[in-house]
Design a protein around this motif. Structure first.
Motif, PDB file in Angstrom:
ATOM      1  N   GLN A 157       0.822  -1.403   0.113  1.00  0.00           N
ATOM      2  CA  GLN A 157      -0.015   0.019  -0.069  1.00  0.00           C
ATOM      3  C   GLN A 157       0.816   1.267  -0.115  1.00  0.00           C
ATOM      4  O   GLN A 157       0.717   2.395  -0.863  1.00  0.00           O
ATOM      5  N   PHE A 160       2.169   1.568  -3.598  1.00  0.00           N
ATOM      6  CA  PHE A 160       1.419   2.187  -4.560  1.00  0.00           C
ATOM      7  C   PHE A 160       1.160   3.541  -4.260  1.00  0.00           C
ATOM      8  O   PHE A 160       0.784   4.658  -5.172  1.00  0.00           O
ATOM      9  N   ARG A 161       0.963   4.015  -3.017  1.00  0.00           N
ATOM     10  CA  ARG A 161       0.664   5.339  -2.598  1.00  0.00           C
ATOM     11  C   ARG A 161       1.670   6.236  -3.103  1.00  0.00           C
ATOM     12  O   ARG A 161       1.436   7.276  -3.816  1.00  0.00           O
ATOM     13  N   TYR A 165      -0.114   6.619  -7.475  1.00  0.00           N
ATOM     14  CA  TYR A 165      -1.304   7.116  -7.288  1.00  0.00           C
ATOM     15  C   TYR A 165      -1.325   8.465  -8.318  1.00  0.00           C
ATOM     16  O   TYR A 165      -2.270   8.570  -8.684  1.00  0.00           O
ATOM     17  N   TYR A 168      -1.569   7.153 -11.873  1.00  0.00           N
ATOM     18  CA  TYR A 168      -2.694   6.483 -12.244  1.00  0.00           C
ATOM     19  C   TYR A 168      -3.765   7.706 -12.266  1.00  0.00           C
ATOM     20  O   TYR A 168      -4.461   7.577 -13.428  1.00  0.00           O
ATOM     21  N   LEU A 169      -3.873   8.616 -11.659  1.00  0.00           N
ATOM     22  CA  LEU A 169      -4.697   9.458 -11.740  1.00  0.00           C
ATOM     23  C   LEU A 169      -4.528  10.842 -12.526  1.00  0.00           C
ATOM     24  O   LEU A 169      -5.559  11.717 -12.969  1.00  0.00           O
ATOM     25  N   LEU A 227      -9.474   0.993  -9.573  1.00  0.00           N
ATOM     26  CA  LEU A 227      -9.197   0.987  -8.095  1.00  0.00           C
ATOM     27  C   LEU A 227     -10.641   1.391  -7.554  1.00  0.00           C
ATOM     28  O   LEU A 227     -11.461   2.217  -8.163  1.00  0.00           O
TER      29      LEU A 227
END
Length: 243
Positions: A157, A160-161, A165, A168-169, A227
């Motif tokens: 986690q 990924f953060r 993040y 991806y966004l 997600l």
């Protein structure tokens, strides 16, 4: 996983073991192939329809229940040490994700700067830490569920953060196969619990669809990442104006 999901998964395994495709099943129960696929994807079986499918299999409901109970249970969450090992080596992580997506070894080598020997070594490491079982001819049997949960604030986690993040966004989400929705509602505690359960079911359905499509040639599949997230949240700008 819910009891109904376990039963439907057992039903799909029985069909596969007998070599009965959705098209074959559709003809035998007088449905279209698309409708049969929808039945399994949505788990929307009536008792009458379930009895029809069991009749094709030559089984009864008790036998199906036993088959569901005897199915090996995949690991729903890795240990902290397993997560740390995956995140500690990017090549190992790539091979692990490829294994989850049933990507053949030769495709990994052709796609990434990873030699066949390095890929096999990664598979051996994944076998050693209990992520999968490496079988002859570099075939693998997963020991973890495709929707395994990350440890809250754990290695995956946090990786990924930190790494994904923003990347991806950072998109318009207006291309083919892309969608972005932000829905903000006010719910009771009971409705919030129901929402979270539904999101878990969507993730399970997504994984089951992956399993169905794994039968297709590699060239007919492409990577899709979605997600799911839900939590009490208020934009920071809103919070700065609170009394």
């Amino acid at each position: 996983m819910s009891s109904s999901a376990l039963l439907i998964d057992a039903l799909k395994r029985q069909l596969k073991q007998r070599g009965i495709t959705y098209a074959t099943l559709a003809r035998q129960i007088d449905m279209s192939e698309a409708s049969v696929k929808r039945l399994f994807a949505e788990r929307s079986f009536s008792l009458a329809r379930l009895e029809q499918v069991l009749g094709v299999l030559g089984m009864d409901f008790v036998e199906l229940a036993h088959a569901a109970a005897d199915a090996p249970q995949l690991i729903a969450q890795l240990t902290y040490a397993q997560e740390e090992e995956l995140i500690g080596d990017i090549r190992l992580l790539i091979v692990a994700v490829a294994a989850l997506n049933e990507v053949p070894l030769e495709r990994i080598v052709a796609t990434y700067r990873i030699t066949e020997a390095e890929a096999v070594q990664c598979l051996l490491r994944l076998d050693r830490i209990g992520f999968l079982v490496l079988k002859p001819n570099n075939r693998v049997k997963l020991l973890v569920a495709r929707t395994f949960g990350w440890i809250p604030d754990g290695p995956i986690q946090n990786w990924f953060r930190r790494e994904a993040y923003g990347d991806y966004l950072d998109a318009h989400f207006d291309g083919q196969g892309e969608l972005l929705r932000l829905v903000s509602v006010m719910l009771s505690p009971a409705s919030s619990r129901a929402l979270l359960e539904r999101l878990r079911q969507v993730a399970d359905e997504f994984a089951r669809q992956h399993q169905d499509d794994a039968r297709l040639p590699y060239e007919e599949r492409h990577a899709v990442t979605f997600l799911l997230a839900a939590r009490p949240w208020m934009p920071r700008a809103f919070g700065e104006l609170l009394r």
